[in-house]
Design an enzyme around this catalytic site. Structure first.
Site, PDB file in Angstrom:
ATOM      1  N   GLY A  32     -47.050 -66.756  17.523  1.00 36.59           N
ATOM      2  CA  GLY A  32     -47.704 -66.751  18.837  1.00 36.59           C
ATOM      3  C   GLY A  32     -47.713 -68.111  19.514  1.00 36.59           C
ATOM      4  O   GLY A  32     -48.515 -68.352  20.421  1.00 36.59           O
ATOM      5  N   THR A  34     -45.564 -69.476  21.606  1.00 31.91           N
ATOM      6  CA  THR A  34     -45.216 -69.432  23.035  1.00 31.91           C
ATOM      7  C   THR A  34     -46.398 -68.943  23.859  1.00 31.91           C
ATOM      8  O   THR A  34     -46.725 -69.528  24.903  1.00 31.91           O
ATOM      9  CB  THR A  34     -44.006 -68.503  23.258  1.00 31.91           C
ATOM     10  OG1 THR A  34     -42.991 -68.857  22.320  1.00 31.91           O
ATOM     11  CG2 THR A  34     -43.453 -68.620  24.650  1.00 31.91           C
ATOM     12  N   TYR A  69     -28.001 -67.530  11.462  1.00 32.14           N
ATOM     13  CA  TYR A  69     -28.533 -66.356  10.762  1.00 32.14           C
ATOM     14  C   TYR A  69     -27.418 -65.502  10.139  1.00 32.14           C
ATOM     15  O   TYR A  69     -27.599 -64.913   9.084  1.00 32.14           O
ATOM     16  CB  TYR A  69     -29.396 -65.510  11.704  1.00 32.14           C
ATOM     17  CG  TYR A  69     -30.795 -66.084  11.859  1.00 32.14           C
ATOM     18  CD1 TYR A  69     -31.564 -66.385  10.726  1.00 32.14           C
ATOM     19  CD2 TYR A  69     -31.353 -66.313  13.102  1.00 32.14           C
ATOM     20  CE1 TYR A  69     -32.838 -66.913  10.856  1.00 32.14           C
ATOM     21  CE2 TYR A  69     -32.629 -66.842  13.234  1.00 32.14           C
ATOM     22  CZ  TYR A  69     -33.365 -67.133  12.103  1.00 32.14           C
ATOM     23  OH  TYR A  69     -34.627 -67.651  12.221  1.00 32.14           O
ATOM     24  N   GLN A  80     -29.147 -77.165  12.043  1.00 29.12           N
ATOM     25  CA  GLN A  80     -30.312 -78.030  11.857  1.00 29.12           C
ATOM     26  C   GLN A  80     -30.107 -79.388  12.521  1.00 29.12           C
ATOM     27  O   GLN A  80     -31.027 -79.981  13.061  1.00 29.12           O
ATOM     28  CB  GLN A  80     -30.607 -78.197  10.356  1.00 29.12           C
ATOM     29  CG  GLN A  80     -32.047 -78.546  10.050  1.00 29.12           C
ATOM     30  CD  GLN A  80     -33.013 -77.522  10.631  1.00 29.12           C
ATOM     31  OE1 GLN A  80     -32.768 -76.317  10.613  1.00 29.12           O
ATOM     32  NE2 GLN A  80     -34.111 -77.993  11.193  1.00 29.12           N
ATOM     33  N   GLU A 103     -43.930 -77.087  21.807  1.00 27.77           N
ATOM     34  CA  GLU A 103     -43.777 -76.020  20.817  1.00 27.77           C
ATOM     35  C   GLU A 103     -42.952 -76.605  19.673  1.00 27.77           C
ATOM     36  O   GLU A 103     -41.809 -76.999  19.860  1.00 27.77           O
ATOM     37  CB  GLU A 103     -43.040 -74.834  21.442  1.00 27.77           C
ATOM     38  CG  GLU A 103     -42.867 -73.691  20.487  1.00 27.77           C
ATOM     39  CD  GLU A 103     -42.283 -72.444  21.151  1.00 27.77           C
ATOM     40  OE1 GLU A 103     -41.861 -72.524  22.315  1.00 27.77           O
ATOM     41  OE2 GLU A 103     -42.258 -71.401  20.489  1.00 27.77           O
ATOM     42  N   ARG A 104     -43.562 -76.694  18.507  1.00 28.07           N
ATOM     43  CA  ARG A 104     -42.945 -77.318  17.329  1.00 28.07           C
ATOM     44  C   ARG A 104     -42.626 -78.791  17.556  1.00 28.07           C
ATOM     45  O   ARG A 104     -42.980 -79.368  18.575  1.00 28.07           O
ATOM     46  CB  ARG A 104     -41.675 -76.579  16.883  1.00 28.07           C
ATOM     47  CG  ARG A 104     -41.920 -75.185  16.343  1.00 28.07           C
ATOM     48  CD  ARG A 104     -40.693 -74.743  15.544  1.00 28.07           C
ATOM     49  NE  ARG A 104     -40.829 -73.398  15.038  1.00 28.07           N
ATOM     50  CZ  ARG A 104     -41.497 -73.089  13.930  1.00 28.07           C
ATOM     51  NH1 ARG A 104     -42.068 -74.027  13.225  1.00 28.07           N
ATOM     52  NH2 ARG A 104     -41.581 -71.835  13.527  1.00 28.07           N
ATOM     53  N   GLU A 170     -32.288 -62.356  15.413  1.00 26.40           N
ATOM     54  CA  GLU A 170     -33.192 -62.303  14.250  1.00 26.40           C
ATOM     55  C   GLU A 170     -33.175 -60.959  13.516  1.00 26.40           C
ATOM     56  O   GLU A 170     -34.018 -60.732  12.658  1.00 26.40           O
ATOM     57  CB  GLU A 170     -34.627 -62.617  14.705  1.00 26.40           C
ATOM     58  CG  GLU A 170     -34.802 -64.062  15.176  1.00 26.40           C
ATOM     59  CD  GLU A 170     -36.159 -64.327  15.822  1.00 26.40           C
ATOM     60  OE1 GLU A 170     -36.889 -63.370  16.109  1.00 26.40           O
ATOM     61  OE2 GLU A 170     -36.451 -65.514  16.071  1.00 26.40           O
TER      62      GLU A 170
END
Ligand code: DGT
Length: 229
Positions: A32, A34, A69, A80, A103-104, A170
């Site tokens: 959550g 965002t 992914y 990365q 965010e992060r 994802e």
């Protein structure tokens, strides 16, 4: 998600803050962040920096998030490395307001890297190169962090949310992967055993519904104002 190039374009050159009070929102995938970040839109004088995911999805037409992914053994290092660069760009960016809410951070990037090491997703030598970059940046760039807000969740809850939002990259992310990412975040921000904390941590219950999150957001606002005084 907002591209960082768009963010740049939004910035007015009138007055820029090179060292804004910086809050990083952390938590598992689907915790959550965002939504929580959106609440900061009402916060006076804050520049909100969402994750530059669109950049990761289109590096000269290549979707690195998807490649990561689909074939993590071959693409984890590359992905990365690019994530780290885009996060650093946001950390070092001057803002038109005295608060920066992100965010992060490069620190959570370091958590993902740690998980890649633990699960042998990348070679030791690849991890070492990324860690050397990371250490160099820590020592030589201005990465200010004043508060970390950790949206702590249960892996099963975020798994359900992730499935419900059905982001196409994802679709192969497993509950097991979310458990790993949860453990790494907990080691770092809850048990505080992974690596040193760059700022105080405020832990919020990210399993709560949207409506229940509102009072938590107010709590954060008070905390931020207190940190400032
Ligand atoms: P939210 O708003 O809490 O639901 O968060 P999300 O899922 O929109 O954003 P986030 O940062 O948890 O993840 C976006 C996607 O990018 C997700 O598939 C995980 C991935 N991701 C984010 N940062 C990293 C990283 O440093 N390394 C790796 N391998 N993946 C990352």
């Amino acid at each position: 998600k907002v591209r960082s190039s768009c963010i740049m374009a939004m910035l007015s050159p009138r007055k820029l803050y090179n060292n804004p009070f910086t809050i990083c929102i952390e938590g598992n995938i689907g915790s959550g962040k965002t939504t929580f970040l959106d609440h900061f839109q009402s916060f006076n004088n804050a520049t909100i920096l969402q994750e530059p995911m669109d950049l990761w999805r289109n590096v000269a037409g290549v979707n690195l998030l998807d490649l990561f992914y689909k074939d993590s053994v071959n693409y984890a290092f590359l992905f990365q490395s690019y994530v780290q660069l885009t996060r650093l760009q946001l950390h070092t960016m001057a803002t038109p307001s005295p608060y920066k809410v992100m965010e992060r951070s490069v620190f959570s990037g370091r958590c993902f890297l740690e998980n890649m090491k633990r699960t042998h997703m990348i070679q030791d030598v690849e991890a070492m190169v990324l860690e050397n970059w990371y250490d160099w940046c820590m020592e030589n760039t201005n990465i200010r962090t004043d508060l970390i807000i950790y949206l702590r969740t249960t892996p099963e809850v975020v798994f359900q949310r992730m499935q419900a939002r059905a982001r196409k990259e994802e679709d192969c992310v497993s509950l097991e992967y979310l458990r790993q990412i949860h453990e790494i975040h907990d080691d770092w921000l809850y048990r505080k055993t992974l690596f040193s904390l760059p700022a105080p941590v405020m832990i919020l219950d990210g399993d709560k519904s949207l409506e229940e999150m509102v009072p938590q957001f107010e709590k954060c606002k008070d905390r931020i104002l207190n940190e400032q005084t």
